[in-house]
Design a protein around this motif. Structure first.
Motif, short mmCIF file in Angstrom:
data_model
loop_
_atom_site.label_atom_id
_atom_site.label_comp_id
_atom_site.label_asym_id
_atom_site.label_seq_id
_atom_site.Cartn_x
_atom_site.Cartn_y
_atom_site.Cartn_z
N VAL A 234 0.84 -1.20 0.00
CA VAL A 234 0.00 0.00 0.00
C VAL A 234 0.87 1.24 0.00
N ASP A 235 0.65 2.12 -0.95
CA ASP A 235 1.37 3.39 -1.04
C ASP A 235 0.56 4.45 -0.31
N TYR A 236 0.50 4.32 1.02
CA TYR A 236 -0.30 5.23 1.82
C TYR A 236 0.29 6.64 1.80
N GLY A 237 -0.54 7.62 2.07
CA GLY A 237 -0.07 9.00 2.11
C GLY A 237 0.87 9.23 3.28
N LEU A 238 1.96 9.94 3.02
CA LEU A 238 3.01 10.14 4.02
C LEU A 238 2.74 11.37 4.88
N SER A 239 3.29 11.34 6.07
CA SER A 239 3.24 12.49 6.98
C SER A 239 4.47 13.37 6.72
N PRO A 240 4.41 14.67 7.02
CA PRO A 240 3.35 15.35 7.76
C PRO A 240 2.15 15.77 6.90
N GLU A 241 2.26 15.67 5.57
CA GLU A 241 1.15 16.09 4.72
C GLU A 241 -0.12 15.29 5.04
N ASN A 242 0.08 14.01 5.35
CA ASN A 242 -1.03 13.11 5.69
C ASN A 242 -0.78 12.61 7.11
#
Length: 303
Positions: free
Chosen positions: A108-116
Protein backbone atom coordinates in the motif's frame (compact mmCIF):
# COMPACT_ATOMS: atom_id res chain seq x y z
CA UNK A 1 25.18 -10.89 22.57
CA UNK A 2 27.65 -8.66 20.70
CA UNK A 3 26.64 -7.09 17.42
CA UNK A 4 26.63 -9.53 14.52
CA UNK A 5 29.78 -8.89 12.40
CA UNK A 6 27.67 -7.61 9.50
CA UNK A 7 25.79 -5.28 11.86
CA UNK A 8 29.09 -4.06 13.33
CA UNK A 9 30.42 -3.37 9.83
CA UNK A 10 27.24 -1.40 9.07
CA UNK A 11 27.47 0.84 12.15
CA UNK A 12 31.21 1.33 11.53
CA UNK A 13 30.42 2.52 8.01
CA UNK A 14 27.75 4.89 9.31
CA UNK A 15 30.25 6.35 11.78
CA UNK A 16 32.86 6.84 9.07
CA UNK A 17 30.43 8.48 6.64
CA UNK A 18 28.90 10.72 9.32
CA UNK A 19 25.81 11.40 7.22
CA UNK A 20 23.25 14.03 8.23
CA UNK A 21 20.37 12.62 10.26
CA UNK A 22 16.83 12.41 8.87
CA UNK A 23 15.77 15.38 10.95
CA UNK A 24 18.77 17.41 9.72
CA UNK A 25 17.95 16.57 6.10
CA UNK A 26 14.30 17.55 6.40
CA UNK A 27 11.31 15.81 4.84
CA UNK A 28 11.95 16.21 1.12
CA UNK A 29 15.70 15.54 1.12
CA UNK A 30 15.25 12.60 3.52
CA UNK A 31 12.77 11.04 1.10
CA UNK A 32 15.26 11.39 -1.74
CA UNK A 33 18.04 9.77 0.30
CA UNK A 34 15.81 6.88 1.40
CA UNK A 35 15.24 6.03 -2.26
CA UNK A 36 18.98 5.45 -2.74
CA UNK A 37 19.08 2.41 -0.42
CA UNK A 38 17.80 -0.04 -3.04
CA UNK A 39 21.10 -1.92 -3.33
CA UNK A 40 20.89 -2.89 0.35
CA UNK A 41 17.46 -4.50 -0.06
CA UNK A 42 18.57 -7.82 -1.56
CA UNK A 43 17.28 -10.02 -4.33
CA UNK A 44 14.00 -9.17 -6.06
CA UNK A 45 12.73 -12.41 -7.66
CA UNK A 46 10.67 -12.38 -10.82
CA UNK A 47 7.02 -13.25 -10.19
CA UNK A 48 4.14 -14.34 -12.38
CA UNK A 49 2.07 -11.29 -11.40
CA UNK A 50 3.24 -7.82 -10.38
CA UNK A 51 0.39 -5.37 -10.93
CA UNK A 52 -0.15 -1.76 -9.98
CA UNK A 53 -3.70 -0.73 -9.11
CA UNK A 54 -5.21 2.63 -8.23
CA UNK A 55 -8.25 2.98 -5.99
CA UNK A 56 -11.02 5.44 -6.88
CA UNK A 57 -9.73 7.66 -4.06
CA UNK A 58 -6.26 7.75 -5.67
CA UNK A 59 -4.45 5.33 -3.36
CA UNK A 60 -1.97 3.11 -5.18
CA UNK A 61 -1.46 -0.60 -4.52
CA UNK A 62 1.00 -3.12 -5.92
CA UNK A 63 -0.06 -6.76 -6.06
CA UNK A 64 2.53 -9.55 -6.07
CA UNK A 65 1.74 -13.22 -6.72
CA UNK A 66 3.38 -16.25 -8.25
CA UNK A 67 0.03 -17.95 -8.83
CA UNK A 68 -2.62 -17.68 -11.54
CA UNK A 69 -5.24 -18.93 -9.06
CA UNK A 70 -6.61 -17.06 -6.06
CA UNK A 71 -4.35 -17.56 -3.04
CA UNK A 72 -4.45 -16.00 0.45
CA UNK A 73 -3.33 -12.41 0.67
CA UNK A 74 -1.05 -10.39 2.94
CA UNK A 75 -1.49 -6.62 3.06
CA UNK A 76 1.93 -5.00 3.48
CA UNK A 77 2.50 -1.52 4.93
CA UNK A 78 6.05 -0.21 4.48
CA UNK A 79 8.28 1.37 7.09
CA UNK A 80 10.01 4.73 6.98
CA UNK A 81 8.67 6.54 10.03
CA UNK A 82 5.37 7.35 8.25
CA UNK A 83 7.46 9.98 6.41
CA UNK A 84 9.71 8.01 4.03
CA UNK A 85 9.27 5.17 1.56
CA UNK A 86 6.93 4.06 -1.20
CA UNK A 87 6.09 1.00 -3.28
CA UNK A 88 9.60 0.88 -4.74
CA UNK A 89 11.59 1.06 -1.49
CA UNK A 90 10.10 -2.23 -0.27
CA UNK A 91 9.59 -3.89 -3.65
CA UNK A 92 12.33 -6.50 -3.15
CA UNK A 93 11.01 -7.48 0.28
CA UNK A 94 7.45 -7.85 -1.01
CA UNK A 95 8.62 -9.97 -3.93
CA UNK A 96 10.48 -12.32 -1.60
CA UNK A 97 7.52 -12.44 0.77
CA UNK A 98 5.11 -13.42 -2.00
CA UNK A 99 7.55 -15.94 -3.48
CA UNK A 100 8.38 -17.72 -0.22
CA UNK A 101 4.92 -17.60 1.38
CA UNK A 102 2.97 -18.91 -1.59
CA UNK A 103 0.49 -16.09 -0.94
CA UNK A 104 -0.31 -12.86 -2.70
CA UNK A 105 1.10 -9.66 -1.23
CA UNK A 106 -0.55 -6.27 -1.67
CA UNK A 107 1.69 -3.31 -0.81
CA UNK A 108 0.00 0.00 0.00
CA UNK A 109 1.37 3.39 -1.04
CA UNK A 110 -0.30 5.23 1.82
CA UNK A 111 -0.07 9.00 2.11
CA UNK A 112 3.01 10.14 4.02
CA UNK A 113 3.24 12.49 6.98
CA UNK A 114 3.35 15.35 7.76
CA UNK A 115 1.15 16.09 4.72
CA UNK A 116 -1.03 13.11 5.69
CA UNK A 117 -0.78 13.14 9.47
CA UNK A 118 -2.42 10.84 12.04
CA UNK A 119 -4.81 9.16 11.52
CA UNK A 120 -4.35 9.53 7.76
CA UNK A 121 -1.88 6.67 7.15
CA UNK A 122 -4.02 4.31 9.24
CA UNK A 123 -7.13 5.39 7.33
CA UNK A 124 -5.35 4.76 4.03
CA UNK A 125 -4.16 1.28 5.02
CA UNK A 126 -7.57 0.34 6.34
CA UNK A 127 -9.28 1.66 3.20
CA UNK A 128 -6.85 -0.28 1.01
CA UNK A 129 -7.47 -3.50 2.94
CA UNK A 130 -11.22 -3.02 2.70
CA UNK A 131 -10.86 -2.46 -1.05
CA UNK A 132 -8.90 -5.70 -1.52
CA UNK A 133 -11.52 -7.62 0.46
CA UNK A 134 -14.38 -6.14 -1.55
CA UNK A 135 -12.60 -6.63 -4.89
CA UNK A 136 -10.97 -9.98 -4.22
CA UNK A 137 -12.55 -11.70 -7.23
CA UNK A 138 -11.42 -8.97 -9.61
CA UNK A 139 -7.92 -9.02 -8.11
CA UNK A 140 -7.90 -12.83 -8.14
CA UNK A 141 -6.95 -13.24 -4.47
CA UNK A 142 -8.57 -15.12 -1.60
CA UNK A 143 -9.28 -12.39 0.93
CA UNK A 144 -11.09 -14.82 3.24
CA UNK A 145 -7.57 -15.72 4.37
CA UNK A 146 -6.02 -12.34 5.10
CA UNK A 147 -2.95 -11.11 6.99
CA UNK A 148 -1.70 -7.61 7.70
CA UNK A 149 2.03 -7.01 7.92
CA UNK A 150 4.48 -4.15 8.17
CA UNK A 151 7.98 -3.20 9.22
CA UNK A 152 8.77 -0.41 11.70
CA UNK A 153 6.13 2.32 11.19
CA UNK A 154 4.41 -0.18 8.89
CA UNK A 155 4.21 -2.51 11.89
CA UNK A 156 2.41 0.27 13.74
CA UNK A 157 -0.03 0.54 10.83
CA UNK A 158 -0.60 -3.23 10.74
CA UNK A 159 -1.31 -3.31 14.48
CA UNK A 160 -3.64 -0.32 14.13
CA UNK A 161 -5.55 -1.88 11.22
CA UNK A 162 -5.94 -5.10 13.22
CA UNK A 163 -7.43 -3.16 16.15
CA UNK A 164 -9.78 -1.16 13.94
CA UNK A 165 -10.90 -4.28 12.07
CA UNK A 166 -11.78 -6.00 15.34
CA UNK A 167 -13.69 -2.94 16.55
CA UNK A 168 -15.58 -2.28 13.31
CA UNK A 169 -15.98 -5.87 12.15
CA UNK A 170 -15.63 -4.99 8.46
CA UNK A 171 -13.41 -7.96 7.59
CA UNK A 172 -11.67 -10.75 9.51
CA UNK A 173 -7.87 -10.77 9.79
CA UNK A 174 -6.22 -14.14 10.34
CA UNK A 175 -2.73 -12.91 11.29
CA UNK A 176 -0.86 -9.70 12.12
CA UNK A 177 2.86 -9.63 11.33
CA UNK A 178 4.73 -6.90 13.20
CA UNK A 179 8.37 -6.52 12.18
CA UNK A 180 10.30 -4.41 14.75
CA UNK A 181 7.15 -2.30 15.07
CA UNK A 182 6.74 1.26 16.30
CA UNK A 183 4.21 1.03 19.14
CA UNK A 184 4.29 4.15 21.29
CA UNK A 185 6.19 7.46 21.71
CA UNK A 186 7.99 6.49 24.92
CA UNK A 187 11.61 7.52 24.41
CA UNK A 188 12.82 6.49 27.87
CA UNK A 189 12.77 2.71 27.60
CA UNK A 190 16.06 0.89 28.29
CA UNK A 191 16.52 0.19 24.57
CA UNK A 192 15.96 3.86 23.74
CA UNK A 193 18.58 4.83 26.30
CA UNK A 194 21.10 2.10 25.42
CA UNK A 195 20.94 2.56 21.63
CA UNK A 196 20.05 6.25 21.46
CA UNK A 197 22.79 6.92 18.92
CA UNK A 198 25.30 4.99 16.84
CA UNK A 199 23.15 1.98 15.89
CA UNK A 200 21.35 3.20 12.77
CA UNK A 201 17.91 4.34 13.89
CA UNK A 202 18.35 6.88 16.71
CA UNK A 203 16.20 8.26 19.46
CA UNK A 204 16.20 11.70 17.83
CA UNK A 205 15.15 10.12 14.51
CA UNK A 206 12.12 8.64 16.25
CA UNK A 207 11.24 11.86 18.06
CA UNK A 208 11.24 13.56 14.66
CA UNK A 209 9.22 10.81 12.96
CA UNK A 210 6.59 10.91 15.70
CA UNK A 211 6.41 14.71 15.47
CA UNK A 212 5.81 14.49 11.72
CA UNK A 213 3.18 11.78 12.17
CA UNK A 214 1.28 13.64 14.87
CA UNK A 215 1.96 17.06 13.25
CA UNK A 216 1.26 19.05 16.38
CA UNK A 217 -1.77 17.01 17.43
CA UNK A 218 -2.17 15.99 21.06
CA UNK A 219 -3.30 12.48 20.10
CA UNK A 220 -0.21 10.47 21.00
CA UNK A 221 -2.16 8.08 23.22
CA UNK A 222 -4.78 7.54 20.51
CA UNK A 223 -2.02 6.81 18.00
CA UNK A 224 -0.33 4.16 20.15
CA UNK A 225 -1.59 0.57 19.64
CA UNK A 226 -0.55 -0.20 23.22
CA UNK A 227 -3.14 2.31 24.45
CA UNK A 228 -6.15 0.67 22.80
CA UNK A 229 -9.08 0.19 25.17
CA UNK A 230 -8.68 -3.58 24.89
CA UNK A 231 -6.32 -6.05 23.23
CA UNK A 232 -8.62 -9.04 23.53
CA UNK A 233 -9.90 -10.87 20.46
CA UNK A 234 -7.18 -9.49 18.20
CA UNK A 235 -5.72 -11.70 15.45
CA UNK A 236 -2.81 -14.01 16.25
CA UNK A 237 0.46 -12.13 16.02
CA UNK A 238 3.95 -12.80 14.75
CA UNK A 239 6.28 -10.22 16.31
CA UNK A 240 9.92 -9.82 15.29
CA UNK A 241 12.30 -7.52 17.21
CA UNK A 242 16.03 -6.78 17.08
CA UNK A 243 18.37 -6.61 20.06
CA UNK A 244 20.23 -3.42 19.09
CA UNK A 245 17.14 -1.39 18.17
CA UNK A 246 15.64 1.58 19.99
CA UNK A 247 12.23 0.01 19.27
CA UNK A 248 13.12 -3.34 20.84
CA UNK A 249 11.45 -2.85 24.21
CA UNK A 250 8.16 -1.48 22.92
CA UNK A 251 7.89 -4.37 20.45
CA UNK A 252 8.68 -6.91 23.14
CA UNK A 253 6.22 -5.33 25.55
CA UNK A 254 3.46 -5.25 22.95
CA UNK A 255 3.96 -8.96 22.32
CA UNK A 256 3.62 -9.54 26.05
CA UNK A 257 0.55 -7.29 26.24
CA UNK A 258 -1.14 -9.28 23.48
CA UNK A 259 -0.29 -12.56 25.20
CA UNK A 260 -1.70 -11.34 28.52
CA UNK A 261 -4.89 -10.42 26.64
CA UNK A 262 -5.31 -13.96 25.38
CA UNK A 263 -3.92 -13.41 21.87
CA UNK A 264 -1.82 -16.16 20.35
CA UNK A 265 1.66 -14.67 19.88
CA UNK A 266 4.82 -15.99 18.28
CA UNK A 267 7.61 -13.61 19.29
CA UNK A 268 11.26 -13.71 18.25
CA UNK A 269 13.96 -11.26 19.33
CA UNK A 270 16.98 -11.57 17.06
CA UNK A 271 20.11 -10.93 19.04
CA UNK A 272 23.02 -9.10 17.47
CA UNK A 273 20.72 -7.45 14.94
CA UNK A 274 19.87 -3.82 14.15
CA UNK A 275 16.63 -2.12 13.18
CA UNK A 276 15.61 -2.74 9.54
CA UNK A 277 17.67 -5.93 9.20
CA UNK A 278 14.82 -7.55 7.25
CA UNK A 279 14.39 -4.63 4.87
CA UNK A 280 18.14 -4.46 4.23
CA UNK A 281 18.56 -8.18 3.68
CA UNK A 282 21.09 -7.47 0.95
CA UNK A 283 23.68 -6.70 3.63
CA UNK A 284 22.36 -8.79 6.53
CA UNK A 285 22.35 -12.54 5.94
CA UNK A 286 20.18 -12.92 9.04
CA UNK A 287 17.62 -10.62 7.42
CA UNK A 288 17.37 -12.89 4.40
CA UNK A 289 17.09 -16.01 6.57
CA UNK A 290 14.51 -14.55 8.95
CA UNK A 291 12.56 -13.09 6.04
CA UNK A 292 12.25 -16.56 4.56
CA UNK A 293 11.10 -17.91 7.94
CA UNK A 294 8.50 -15.15 8.32
CA UNK A 295 7.19 -15.84 4.82
CA UNK A 296 7.00 -19.58 5.48
CA UNK A 297 5.07 -18.93 8.71
CA UNK A 298 2.61 -16.65 6.91
CA UNK A 299 2.12 -19.32 4.28
CA UNK A 300 1.59 -22.00 6.92
CA UNK A 301 -0.97 -19.89 8.78
CA UNK A 302 -2.93 -18.74 5.73
CA UNK A 303 -2.69 -21.71 3.41
Amino acid sequence: MPLHPQAQAFVDTLAEEDRPSWEELGVEKAREVFLTFEEMCGDAPELARVEDHTLPCGLRLRLYSNHATAVPVTMFFHGGGWVLGNLDTHDAFCRRLADASGCAVVAVDYGLSPENAFPGPIDDCYRATEYVVQNAARLNVDASRLAVAGDSAGGHLAASVAIRSRDQGDFPIALQVLLYPVIEPNFETPSYRDFADGFGLTRENMRWFWSQFLDGQAGASEAAPSQAASHEHLPPALVITAEYDVLRDEGNRYAQLLQRSGVEVQHQQHDGMLHAFLHFAGIFDTGMEVGQQVAAEIGRRLR
